[in-house]
Design a protein around this motif. Structure first.
Motif: not given
Length: 499
Positions: A31-32, A114-119, A125-130, A398-403
């Motif tokens: 998957q990854e 998959h939401a994280w990858v898209k985010a 981050f909004a894409t991943f938040q929910r 992307a360089k912050g809380c999504l890294q």
């Protein structure tokens, strides 16, 4: 049935469960690395089904009865008895979670991943938040189902390092933070070392080939493993004869690939060193993620960022990249790769500022689980504390809380083990040097065999027989002591910066 017959039945059941779990791990690895985007939904279903199957097989009443009966036997060998004890502990814990809950968790993790990858792709981050919010709700429920004392986060940390608590980690960080701050402030007042040579253009294919050579140098067995590319470097194992590592390549940052190879290679060496004869049983599994991280950090930093390693390997690097590196001495290279400077990305951070990256994530996780902040608060908290702890401004999610990938995996309770691993690594390496006075000369001559053999003997062979604290004491003669890391860092950076 005799004890031997009962143990054989237990071993057969455990190995069958392991087969299902490792089949799931293969799908997760794929998957990854190679999964086409349109395969996401069905892959999530497949992973959820296998997770549910493994849980159901392990938590049957018959398995519980078998473990209880075996645990009462007095004629098992020491290793057999320990396997049964650990399996009974795992059973007692896992039976608290229903198969339906395990499936829901797996589905939530797949959605979050998959939401994280898209985010990350969309830098939002909004894409991943929910999906993350939903996953955390399940992690809170998991903590309640498992039970805990004092803090719900303790229940989750226990998954990664048995017995680890908020009180313990808070104590370690409270001791480490001021000493690191003093050292960092001294370095700030000194002329900065030059690492510009790392940020030239380095061909992707040439980097990949050099990374393979580095893995061979530290003893990774390519007959029992392979390396691939992924968004976030990781290691996974299906047995000690099939261990996979991944890396990522940035053509304008040579350090990105190099030390992720060595870091993940350290994890892989641990997995390849676990006892094959105990496949499917606790003694074939790693002790804890703190110990696992000590293996990767020891290879990455104590060796891979050490002067002796590059006194030998710089020549080979120069054959791969003559235009970029021919003018460098080993001393210049060593100083440059150990540059201390606050930065945005944890996996690229130096050994000192790295711990502040970990502390920020640890604090966020604690508060998310206790409910003092919610997922919508993460970017603001993250950005504020990167400014206050490290003095850096986060320009984008992307360089912050999504890294990091960990939250999308549901890995809450994990991050503290990164700092603990660095602390343990320094203590282990001090023990290696004490027992083997010539080890650094051997590394300078191109051999890391003494290090690997010591780790095989003192860490790898024991699997889960001991807790982290017990194993650290057995290997080094004393309990976990962060003074070793402070002494190691002070000596190293005093020489590099002339403190």
């Amino acid at each position: 049935m005799s004890s031997a017959e009962l143990y054989a039945a237990y071993k057969t059941k455990m190995q069958k469960i392991a087969d299902v779990k490792y089949a799931s791990a293969v799908l997760q690895w794929d998957q990854e690395t190679y999964l086409p985007p349109k395969g996401n939904d069905f892959r999530g279903r497949q992973l959820a089904t296998l997770s549910e199957m493994a849980h159901e097989l392990f938590t049957t009443e018959a398995m519980g009865a078998l473990l209880q009966e075996l645990n009462s036997k007095e004629d098992l060998s020491a290793s057999e008895k320990r396997n049964v004890q650990l399996s009974l502990e795992d059973y007692t814990r896992n039976v608290k979670l229903s198969s339906d809950f395990v499936r829901k968790m797996s589905e939530a993790v797949n959605t979050a991943y998959h939401a994280w990858v898209k985010a990350r792709t969309n830098n939002s981050f909004a894409t991943f938040q929910r999906p993350l919010h939903n996953l955390i709700a399940l992690k809170k429920q998991e903590a309640d189902l498992l039970g805990y004392e004092q803090h719900a986060y303790n229940a989750l940390m226990n998954d990664y390092d048995k017995g680890l608590t908020v009180a313990t980690v808070d104590g370690i960080f409270n001791h480490l933070k001021p000493q690191l701050s003093v050292l960092l402030n001294k370095i700030k007042n000194k002329p900065q070392v030059d690492n510009s040579f790392l940020h030239q253009h380095f061909d992707k294919d040439a980097q990949w080939k050099f990374g393979i050579e580095l893995l061979k140098k530290i003893g990774f067995d390519f007959e029992a493993g392979r390396q691939d590319l992924s968004v976030h470097p990781f290691t996974t194992s299906f047995n000690n004869y099939d261990v996979r590592v991944t890396t990522r390549v940035d053509e304008n940052d040579f350090g990105n690939m190099t030390w992720s190879c060595i870091h993940e290679g350290g994890h892989a060496l641990y997995e390849q060193g676990l006892p094959a004869a105990e496949y499917g049983l606790p003694l074939s599994e790693y002790c804890s993620l703190s110990i696992h991280e000590s293996q990767s950090r020891l290879w990455e930093n104590c060796i891979g960022r050490g002067l002796p390693f590059w006194q030998h390997n710089l020549k080979q690097l120069q054959t791969f990249f003559p235009g970029q590196c021919n003018q460098l001495t080993a001393e210049q290279f060593y100083k440059g790769i150990n540059k201390v400077q606050p930065s945005l990305i944890r996996t690229e951070a130096d050994e000192l500022t790295y711990h502040f990256h970990v502390m920020i994530r640890y604090e966020i996780e604690k508060m998310l689980i206790e409910g003092t902040i919610s997922t919508k608060d993460i970017p603001a908290y993250w950005n504020e504390h990167y400014q206050s702890y490290l003095g850096v401004t986060v320009p984008e999610d992307a360089k912050g809380c999504l890294q990091d990938i960990h939250w999308s995996h549901g890995s809450f309770g994990y991050f503290a083990t990164y700092s603990l691993g660095s602390i343990i690594a320094a203590q282990l390496y001090a023990a290696i040097e004490k027992e083997n006075a010539s080890v650094n000369k051997e590394i300078e001559a191109g051999s890391t065999a003494t290090v690997l053999n010591w780790l095989r003997k003192n860490i790898h062979q024991y699997g889960r027989e001991f807790t982290s604290e017990q194993l650290c004491k057995k290997a080094t003669g004393e309990a976990l002591n962060s003074t070793y890391f402070i002494d190691y860092a002070t000596k190293k950076y005093t020489a590099i910066y002339g403190l």
